[in-house]
Scaffold this active site. Structure first.
Site, mmCIF file in Angstrom:
data_model
loop_
_atom_site.group_PDB
_atom_site.id
_atom_site.type_symbol
_atom_site.label_atom_id
_atom_site.label_comp_id
_atom_site.label_asym_id
_atom_site.label_seq_id
_atom_site.Cartn_x
_atom_site.Cartn_y
_atom_site.Cartn_z
ATOM 1 N N ASP A 45 39.401 49.928 40.114
ATOM 2 C CA ASP A 45 38.862 49.160 39.195
ATOM 3 C C ASP A 45 40.123 47.731 39.475
ATOM 4 O O ASP A 45 41.286 47.826 38.846
ATOM 5 C CB ASP A 45 38.915 49.201 37.914
ATOM 6 N N SER A 90 34.510 31.662 48.061
ATOM 7 C CA SER A 90 33.800 31.373 48.186
ATOM 8 C C SER A 90 33.581 29.803 48.819
ATOM 9 O O SER A 90 34.528 29.028 47.755
ATOM 10 C CB SER A 90 32.941 31.231 47.257
ATOM 11 N N TYR A 105 31.328 30.767 37.743
ATOM 12 C CA TYR A 105 32.239 31.887 38.597
ATOM 13 C C TYR A 105 32.566 30.354 40.098
ATOM 14 O O TYR A 105 33.676 30.310 40.745
ATOM 15 C CB TYR A 105 30.499 32.031 39.698
#
Length: 248
Positions: free
Chosen positions: A59, A139, A152
């Site tokens: 995690d 991104s 995001y």
């Protein structure tokens, strides 16, 4: 064999872009630790790729889990040379004020806090070695944000800024830090970006990409291989767009 003798950790390495990076790194001679929350998928990919690959359930938003990932990698391979911060998540498309606090916290924990935690546990090892490479998978949303994915977008913008800050601080110590900015790919996150997966919505996404296709795991593996290899020894602090021209 551009990565022969190197050991890499790939977070979120069991599927999507992470799996593409893991496959490329193995093909280029590296040893790879696939770190993923989905242990079954990580084990399956490790078994498929064969010798030189192991898997650990991780995690990335939990400090103890990240520490265990680092210890498992050192125990398995004796060293860490490359860290790929690939694990990521998003919230569903929505007006910014309607995204839940829970989803906001999850996005920033997985996309941002993870970069802090891996640095906390791996940068000290790189400092002792006097060498190391970190690659953050951000991104195009960080460069050219899409509506209704505001938080995001912001988390990936954070990753790009963190990349440059890390690079300038760690460069004198022989540690390079770069990022890649992929456009959307046909990965498990694509449906979340789109909200629903229909031919019409896919066509709308593709219309924003001049080369006319999504990013593939192979595209990410190729870019990551270059940036993490000695061929890129003079390259640090860049956020490379691997996006078919979307950000032009």
């Amino acid at each position: 064999m551009r990565l022969k003798g190197k050991t890499a950790i790939v977070t979120g390495g069991a599927s999507g872009f992470g799996a593409g990076i893991a496959r490329k790194f193995i093909a280029e001679g590296a040893q790879v630790m696939i770190a993923d929350l989905n242990k079954d998928m990580a084990d399956d990919l490790a078994a498929e790729l064969g010798a030189g690959v192991q898997a650990v359930q991780t995690d990335v938003a939990n400090g103890e889990s990240v520490q265990a990932m680092v210890e498992a990698t050192v125990q398995a391979f004796g060293q860490i040379d490359i860290l790929i911060n690939n694990a990521g998540t998003t919230h569903l498309p929505a007006p910014m004020e309607e995204v839940s606090e829970e989803d906001f916290d999850k996005v920033f924990a997985v996309n941002c806090k993870s970069v802090y935690l891996t640095a906390k546990h791996i940068v000290p090892l790189f400092k002792v070695q006097g060498a190391g490479v970190i690659l953050n998978v951000a991104s195009t949303a960080a460069v050219s944000p899409r509506p209704r994915l505001n938080w995001y977008n912001a988390s990936k913008g954070w990753m790009n800024t963190a990349t440059k800050g890390m690079a300038v601080e760690l460069a004198p110590l022989g540690i390079r830090v770069n990022a890649i900015n992929p456009v959307a790919g046909d990965t498990p996150l694509l449906k979340m970006f789109m909200g629903e997966d229909t031919p019409e919505i896919r066509a709308k996404f593709l219309a924003t990409i001049p080369l006319g296709r999504f990013s593939t795991p192979e595209d990410m593996g190729n870019a990551a291989c270059y940036l993490c290899s000695d061929e890129a020894s003079m390259v640090t602090g860049i956020c490379m767009e691997v996006d078919g021209g979307r950000c032009i």
